[in-house]
Motif scaffolding. Structure first.
Motif, short mmCIF file in Angstrom:
data_model
loop_
_atom_site.label_atom_id
_atom_site.label_comp_id
_atom_site.label_asym_id
_atom_site.label_seq_id
_atom_site.Cartn_x
_atom_site.Cartn_y
_atom_site.Cartn_z
N ILE A 114 -3.71 8.42 -8.49
CA ILE A 114 -4.01 7.34 -7.54
C ILE A 114 -5.47 7.47 -7.11
N ASN A 115 -6.11 6.34 -6.92
CA ASN A 115 -7.48 6.32 -6.43
C ASN A 115 -7.39 6.49 -4.91
N VAL A 116 -7.61 7.71 -4.44
CA VAL A 116 -7.45 8.04 -3.02
C VAL A 116 -8.45 7.28 -2.16
N ASP A 117 -9.67 7.10 -2.65
CA ASP A 117 -10.68 6.37 -1.87
C ASP A 117 -10.24 4.93 -1.63
N SER A 118 -9.72 4.30 -2.67
CA SER A 118 -9.25 2.92 -2.55
C SER A 118 -8.04 2.84 -1.63
N ALA A 119 -7.11 3.77 -1.79
CA ALA A 119 -5.92 3.78 -0.93
C ALA A 119 -6.31 4.01 0.53
N ALA A 120 -7.27 4.90 0.76
CA ALA A 120 -7.73 5.17 2.12
C ALA A 120 -8.36 3.92 2.74
N CYS A 128 1.02 4.09 -2.91
CA CYS A 128 0.73 5.50 -2.63
C CYS A 128 1.88 6.41 -3.05
N GLU A 161 -3.73 13.20 4.68
CA GLU A 161 -5.18 13.32 4.80
C GLU A 161 -5.84 12.18 4.04
N LEU A 162 -6.89 11.64 4.64
CA LEU A 162 -7.65 10.58 4.00
C LEU A 162 -9.13 10.97 3.98
N THR A 202 0.83 -1.21 0.00
CA THR A 202 0.00 0.00 0.00
C THR A 202 0.86 1.25 0.00
N LEU A 235 0.07 10.39 0.70
CA LEU A 235 -1.25 10.93 0.34
C LEU A 235 -1.48 12.32 0.93
#
Length: 187
Positions: free
Chosen positions: A122-128, A116, A165-166, A112, A162
């Motif tokens: 990057i898909n921030v929602d998926s990474a979060a 990141c 922040e998530l 992960t 990131l």
């Protein structure tokens, strides 16, 4: 169970080192360079099993949650997202495993973080969501006395990549997490 019963259950486990101190059983697993700390009063069940690779293993039930110790790994149940997120709204990780191995947690944390840090979109929602799942595993590991400092270091790298922040509610105050992050940053 008592200290003697917990220690005896682990007697035939090759490679692990069992020590007793202050009423706790410490089980060092060299393959992961970490130790589980078991309070025998919390153990409501125990049985010898086989790990998927054929190694002997011992499955404990601690406070209704499984804990499996094998010569090369420790397997435990991740905590629910409500244990780490400070939110009245429930968050659910639909693909979260019921059990996770320590080695799997470390691998996921590293993967992960590297994803990141990768250049490009990057898909921030998926990474979060993945960082949340990893954090649930890390918190669960710490609750059985493990010190997953490497996983925390990787988690921190991903979080920092990131921008710190998530798209999630804030995390709950957790002194153990804070201690682990200080230890991870000093390495």
């Amino acid at each position: 169970m008592d200290v003697v019963e917990v220690s005896q259950a682990l007697e035939e486990m090759p490679g692990v080192q069992v020590a007793v101190a202050a009423g706790q059983v410490s089980v060092y697993v060299p393959a992961i360079e970490d130790a589980v700390h078991i309070d025998p009063a919390a153990v409501t069940g125990c049985r010898r099993i086989q790990a998927p690779n054929g190694d002997p293993a011992v499955q404990f039930v601690l406070n209704d949650a499984p804990l499996i110790i094998a010569p090369g790994d420790v397997v435990f149940e991740p905590v629910d997202t409500g244990a780490v997120l400070d939110s009245t709204m429930a968050y659910r990780i639909t693909n979260a495993p019921e059990l996770v191995a320590y080695t799997e947690m470390e691998r996921d944390a590293e993967t992960t973080a590297r994803n990141c840090e990768r250049p490009g979109p990057i898909n921030v929602d998926s990474a979060a969501a993945t960082l949340l799942a990893v954090r649930c595993c890390i918190v669960a590991a710490a609750r059985v006395g493990l010190r997953p400092v490497r996983s925390v270091a990787w988690w921190q790298r991903g979080f920092t990549a990131l921008g710190g922040e998530l798209p999630l509610p804030p995390f709950r105050t957790d002194p153990v997490w804070d201690e682990l992050t200080r230890e991870a940053s000093s390495r």
